[in-house]
Design a protein around this motif. Structure first.
Motif, PDB file in Angstrom:
ATOM      1  N   THR A 150       0.810  -1.218   0.000  1.00 21.29           N
ATOM      2  CA  THR A 150       0.000   0.000   0.000  1.00 21.29           C
ATOM      3  C   THR A 150       0.844   1.271   0.000  1.00 21.29           C
ATOM      4  N   GLU A 151       2.004   1.234   0.644  1.00 17.26           N
ATOM      5  CA  GLU A 151       2.856   2.418   0.681  1.00 17.26           C
ATOM      6  C   GLU A 151       3.348   2.772  -0.723  1.00 17.26           C
ATOM      7  N   ILE A 152       3.714   1.763  -1.474  1.00 13.57           N
ATOM      8  CA  ILE A 152       4.216   1.980  -2.837  1.00 13.57           C
ATOM      9  C   ILE A 152       3.064   2.405  -3.754  1.00 13.57           C
ATOM     10  N   VAL A 153       1.911   1.775  -3.617  1.00 12.74           N
ATOM     11  CA  VAL A 153       0.742   2.164  -4.420  1.00 12.74           C
ATOM     12  C   VAL A 153       0.375   3.614  -4.125  1.00 12.74           C
ATOM     13  N   GLY A 154       0.407   4.007  -2.850  1.00 12.84           N
ATOM     14  CA  GLY A 154       0.130   5.397  -2.489  1.00 12.84           C
ATOM     15  C   GLY A 154       1.128   6.362  -3.109  1.00 12.84           C
ATOM     16  N   GLY A 155       2.399   5.985  -3.099  1.00 13.49           N
ATOM     17  CA  GLY A 155       3.421   6.802  -3.748  1.00 13.49           C
ATOM     18  C   GLY A 155       3.179   6.936  -5.241  1.00 13.49           C
ATOM     19  N   TRP A 156       2.769   5.828  -5.872  1.00 15.15           N
ATOM     20  CA  TRP A 156       2.457   5.839  -7.301  1.00 15.15           C
ATOM     21  C   TRP A 156       1.312   6.809  -7.595  1.00 15.15           C
ATOM     22  N   ILE A 157       0.264   6.741  -6.802  1.00 14.87           N
ATOM     23  CA  ILE A 157      -0.897   7.617  -7.010  1.00 14.87           C
ATOM     24  C   ILE A 157      -0.488   9.081  -6.863  1.00 14.87           C
ATOM     25  N   ALA A 158       0.325   9.387  -5.856  1.00 11.21           N
ATOM     26  CA  ALA A 158       0.769  10.765  -5.648  1.00 11.21           C
ATOM     27  C   ALA A 158       1.616  11.265  -6.820  1.00 11.21           C
ATOM     28  N   ILE A 159       2.560  10.449  -7.264  1.00 13.15           N
ATOM     29  CA  ILE A 159       3.446  10.875  -8.356  1.00 13.15           C
ATOM     30  C   ILE A 159       2.691  10.999  -9.679  1.00 13.15           C
ATOM     31  N   THR A 160       1.785  10.068  -9.963  1.00 20.73           N
ATOM     32  CA  THR A 160       1.027  10.188 -11.222  1.00 20.73           C
ATOM     33  C   THR A 160       0.150  11.439 -11.197  1.00 20.73           C
ATOM     34  N   GLY A 161      -0.367  11.794 -10.036  1.00 21.38           N
ATOM     35  CA  GLY A 161      -1.132  13.034  -9.930  1.00 21.38           C
ATOM     36  C   GLY A 161      -0.281  14.255 -10.228  1.00 21.38           C
ATOM     37  N   LEU A 162       0.950  14.264  -9.732  1.00 17.76           N
ATOM     38  CA  LEU A 162       1.872  15.372 -10.006  1.00 17.76           C
ATOM     39  C   LEU A 162       2.209  15.449 -11.488  1.00 17.76           C
ATOM     40  N   ILE A 163       2.484  14.301 -12.080  1.00 13.97           N
ATOM     41  CA  ILE A 163       2.889  14.267 -13.486  1.00 13.97           C
ATOM     42  C   ILE A 163       1.749  14.713 -14.392  1.00 13.97           C
ATOM     43  N   LYS A 164       0.540  14.240 -14.109  1.00 18.18           N
ATOM     44  CA  LYS A 164      -0.611  14.622 -14.939  1.00 18.18           C
ATOM     45  C   LYS A 164      -0.891  16.116 -14.863  1.00 18.18           C
ATOM     46  N   GLY A 165      -0.499  16.746 -13.754  1.00 19.05           N
ATOM     47  CA  GLY A 165      -0.705  18.182 -13.605  1.00 19.05           C
ATOM     48  C   GLY A 165       0.374  19.023 -14.261  1.00 19.05           C
ATOM     49  N   ALA A 166       1.452  18.394 -14.697  1.00 16.27           N
ATOM     50  CA  ALA A 166       2.558  19.128 -15.326  1.00 16.27           C
ATOM     51  C   ALA A 166       2.249  19.378 -16.797  1.00 16.27           C
ATOM     52  N   SER A 167       2.900  20.386 -17.339  1.00 15.36           N
ATOM     53  CA  SER A 167       2.713  20.674 -18.766  1.00 15.36           C
ATOM     54  C   SER A 167       4.045  20.578 -19.491  1.00 15.36           C
ATOM     55  N   ASN A 168       3.957  20.349 -20.779  1.00 19.16           N
ATOM     56  CA  ASN A 168       5.130  20.282 -21.657  1.00 19.16           C
ATOM     57  C   ASN A 168       6.109  19.167 -21.273  1.00 19.16           C
TER      58      ASN A 168
END
Length: 143
Positions: free
Chosen positions: A32-50
């Protein structure tokens, strides 16, 4: 409570130690710790541009898969006991199944459908606690 799955009294620490049941094994198998980290990072990446989002997500999937294996090996490590390789393998696959169910980056593949990920996640999580990861050379047993 340690992360290593306890399936026999010989593996337990102390006389009062309890063997892991279905739900305890499920909790210990899913990283669960790794899955939570994945969810957080994918959220950051999807919010980035270019940035090449899909490429970065595939690279991160490889990194997180390796990180999952290392993390579970470390968390299950106990003196004078063999490495918990089976538990590590099951947990690493669990991470990949969770990512598949969450969608990205698998949704970039032509065959991907979110229903497949949901079905796989449910079936995998229902069946993995049935596996007892005996690490001393004995065969795996069910229940």
């Amino acid at each position: 409570m340690g992360r290593r799955i306890i399936t026999s009294q010989l593996e337990a620490k102390g006389e009062e130690a309890k063997l892991d049941g279905y739900f305890e094994k499920l909790i210990k198998y899913v990283p669960t710790e790794i899955v939570g980290g994945w969810i957080a990072i994918t959220g950051l990446i999807k919010g980035a541009s270019n940035i090449p989002i899909n490429t970065i997500l595939w690279i991160l999937l490889v990194i997180f898969t390796g990180l999952t294996a290392l993390y579970i090996l470390k968390q299950t490590s106990e003196p004078k006991k063999p490495l918990a390789l089976k538990q590590t393998g099951i947990s690493t696959i669990a991470f990949i199944v969770w990512v598949f169910a969450l969608g990205e980056p698998f949704d970039s593949l032509s065959f991907y459908n979110p229903v497949y990920g949901s079905i796989l996640l449910i079936l995998y999580n229902l069946t993995i606690p049935l596996i007892n990861p005996v690490e001393n050379g004995k065969k795996n047993s069910i229940l």
